[in-house]
Design a protein around this motif. Structure first.
Motif, PDB file in Angstrom:
ATOM      1  N   SER A 129       0.838  -1.191   0.000  1.00 14.99           N
ATOM      2  CA  SER A 129       0.000   0.000   0.000  1.00 14.99           C
ATOM      3  C   SER A 129       0.883   1.255   0.000  1.00 14.99           C
ATOM      4  N   TRP A 130       0.432   2.353   0.566  1.00 12.52           N
ATOM      5  CA  TRP A 130       1.134   3.632   0.383  1.00 12.52           C
ATOM      6  C   TRP A 130       2.164   3.917   1.478  1.00 12.52           C
ATOM      7  N   ASP A 131       2.162   3.155   2.560  1.00 14.48           N
ATOM      8  CA  ASP A 131       3.052   3.492   3.673  1.00 14.48           C
ATOM      9  C   ASP A 131       4.332   2.659   3.687  1.00 14.48           C
ATOM     10  N   SER A 132       5.391   3.236   4.282  1.00 15.28           N
ATOM     11  CA  SER A 132       6.659   2.526   4.448  1.00 15.28           C
ATOM     12  C   SER A 132       6.521   1.530   5.612  1.00 15.28           C
ATOM     13  N   GLU A 133       7.646   0.865   5.942  1.00 18.16           N
ATOM     14  CA  GLU A 133       7.604  -0.097   7.058  1.00 18.16           C
ATOM     15  C   GLU A 133       7.307   0.600   8.381  1.00 18.16           C
ATOM     16  N   ASP A 134       7.607   1.923   8.433  1.00 16.84           N
ATOM     17  CA  ASP A 134       7.325   2.684   9.669  1.00 16.84           C
ATOM     18  C   ASP A 134       5.887   3.208   9.720  1.00 16.84           C
ATOM     19  N   GLY A 135       5.094   2.848   8.713  1.00 19.59           N
ATOM     20  CA  GLY A 135       3.696   3.271   8.728  1.00 19.59           C
ATOM     21  C   GLY A 135       3.472   4.701   8.262  1.00 19.59           C
ATOM     22  N   LYS A 136       4.523   5.311   7.669  1.00 20.26           N
ATOM     23  CA  LYS A 136       4.369   6.685   7.146  1.00 20.26           C
ATOM     24  C   LYS A 136       4.545   6.643   5.635  1.00 20.26           C
ATOM     25  N   LEU A 137       3.916   7.569   4.945  1.00 23.36           N
ATOM     26  CA  LEU A 137       4.166   7.663   3.509  1.00 23.36           C
ATOM     27  C   LEU A 137       5.523   8.341   3.313  1.00 23.36           C
ATOM     28  N   GLU A 138       6.482   7.621   2.724  1.00 25.97           N
ATOM     29  CA  GLU A 138       7.821   8.183   2.492  1.00 25.97           C
ATOM     30  C   GLU A 138       8.212   7.984   1.040  1.00 25.97           C
ATOM     31  N   LEU A 139       8.634   9.085   0.409  1.00 24.82           N
ATOM     32  CA  LEU A 139       9.019   8.988  -0.992  1.00 24.82           C
ATOM     33  C   LEU A 139      10.313   8.196  -1.135  1.00 24.82           C
ATOM     34  N   GLY A 140      10.451   7.520  -2.290  1.00 27.06           N
ATOM     35  CA  GLY A 140      11.686   6.814  -2.602  1.00 27.06           C
ATOM     36  C   GLY A 140      12.592   7.698  -3.440  1.00 27.06           C
ATOM     37  N   LYS A 141      13.694   7.099  -3.934  1.00 22.91           N
ATOM     38  CA  LYS A 141      14.707   7.911  -4.629  1.00 22.91           C
ATOM     39  C   LYS A 141      14.785   7.620  -6.121  1.00 22.91           C
ATOM     40  N   ALA A 142      14.026   6.640  -6.602  1.00 13.75           N
ATOM     41  CA  ALA A 142      14.188   6.237  -8.010  1.00 13.75           C
ATOM     42  C   ALA A 142      13.613   7.284  -8.960  1.00 13.75           C
ATOM     43  N   THR A 143      14.365   7.581 -10.010  1.00  7.91           N
ATOM     44  CA  THR A 143      13.798   8.415 -11.072  1.00  7.91           C
ATOM     45  C   THR A 143      12.952   7.516 -11.973  1.00  7.91           C
ATOM     46  N   ILE A 144      12.112   8.134 -12.757  1.00  7.11           N
ATOM     47  CA  ILE A 144      11.296   7.320 -13.668  1.00  7.11           C
ATOM     48  C   ILE A 144      12.197   6.655 -14.715  1.00  7.11           C
TER      49      ILE A 144
END
Ligand code: NAD
Length: 319
Positions: A129-144
């Motif tokens: 789903s939309w949350d990280s393992e910490d239960g927060k929505l965190e953006l990743g670093k990958a470019t498209i």
């Protein structure tokens, strides 16, 4: 009658009508896929995020075992979830999804959203789903570009026959086409008379990218998710423009909405659990609307979007 198809830039044919697997419950999913195959569906639109790929594969396996279809008769679509955009995460997760389905290639594998989220280990939570393992929505670093390069290698390794994108804007698509070695075969977008996205559709089709419409019935799919403005938007099934045309052709409003798309070479992927709706949703290519009727439906456009990641707590709007 077999469902007509759209020729993709990859050279493969994609059925213009398919069965969408979002919100199909795990306990009924295998049966629904099996019944849909019996009813004549050949395209299944799945995703990691729908959490039912194992059950979808069970439905497929049963139909193949009973000799109703062969694997090559089917067009199986799946999607790369946002948490797996890092270049080195794409192939492992695609292989896991193939194993879940019990197949050795996808006909089409799509980048679900142009949003990279922080990786979530499937052993911790799947689908993430939309949350990280910490239960927060965190953006990743990958470019498209990084993600797309990894998607291209899936084609090289025959894990996906075609690759595509979803929820991309025209700007992102323009950029992707500058570096794509394997062009996206399809763009899947929210598309219904309240959100026609005409310029985006025209641009993509001119570039040889097939459009697949999701949520063809507009607000209906989002009422059960308690999306507030969906509840307040007049239902398309009761709209006078749609019901008048439906009456004229002796079709249901659902069929008119689906035909409005397919007649403009836009693929559709509705789902239903009801046998008569299952059949009617597939029967949407055997009649033609007049040009004025297509225009009248298109003129209902109000730019109303129901599937916006902002409502899943993404702090910005991407469209
Ligand atoms: P849908 O087309 O499945 O329709 C929504 C509702 O319409 C369902 O509740 C269904 O029971 C009802 N319905 C279906 N046929 C009917 C008929 N003939 N008469 C009356 N009611 C009928 O909408 P959706 O689930 O929003 O979208 C379809 C598919 O698109 C999904 O299953 C999924 O595969 C895909 N999708 C993709 C994205 C994405 O981000 N790429 C987002 C949403 C959906």
């Amino acid at each position: 009658m077999p469902t007509p198809s759209i020729k993709l830039s990859s050279g493969y044919d994609m059925p213009i009508v398919g069965f969408g697997l979002w919100k199909v419950n795990n306990d009924t999913c295998a049966d629904q896929v099996y019944e849909a195959i019996k009813a004549g569906y050949r395209l299944f639109d799945g995703a990691c995020d729908y959490g039912n790929e194992v059950e979808s594969g069970q439905g497929v396996a049963r139909a193949i075992k009973e000799g109703i279809v062969k694997r090559e008769d089917l067009f199986i679509v799946s999607k790369l979830w946002n948490s797996f955009h890092d270049g080195d995460r794409v192939e492992p997760i695609c292989r896991k999804q193939l194993a879940d389905w019990g197949v050795d290639y996808f006909d089409l594998y799509i980048v679900h959203f142009p949003i990279s989220l922080k990786y979530v280990d499937p052993s911790v939570r799947y689908p993430p789903s939309w949350d990280s393992e910490d239960g927060k929505l965190e953006l990743g670093k990958a470019t498209i570009q990084e993600t797309w390069t990894a998607m291209e290698s899936l084609v090289d390794k025959s894990l996906a026959r075609s690759i595509g994108i979803s929820n991309f804007s025209a700007q992102l698509l323009m950029d992707l086409l500058r570096y794509a070695r394997v062009r996206p075969s399809t763009l899947q977008i929210e598309h219904h008379p309240y959100l026609t996205q005409t310029r985006l559709v025209n641009y993509a089709q001119k570039e040889g990218i097939a459009i697949t419409a999701y949520s063809s019935f507009g607000p209906l799919s989002f009422i059960e998710l308690n999306v507030k403005h969906a509840e307040k938007t007049p239902p398309l099934f009761g709209h006078a423009t749609i019901t008048t045309i439906a009456k004229k052709y002796g079709k249901t409003p659902a069929q008119v909405l689906l035909r409005w798309a397919t007649q403009r070479n836009v693929a559709v992927i509705p789902k239903s659990n009801d046998p008569s709706r299952l059949a009617q949703n597939l029967d949407v290519v055997g009649f033609d609307l007049e040009a004025g009727e297509l225009e009248a439906i298109s003129s209902l456009d109000q730019g109303i979007r129901f599937n916006d990641p902002h409502s899943y707590d993404l702090p910005v709007t991407i469209f």
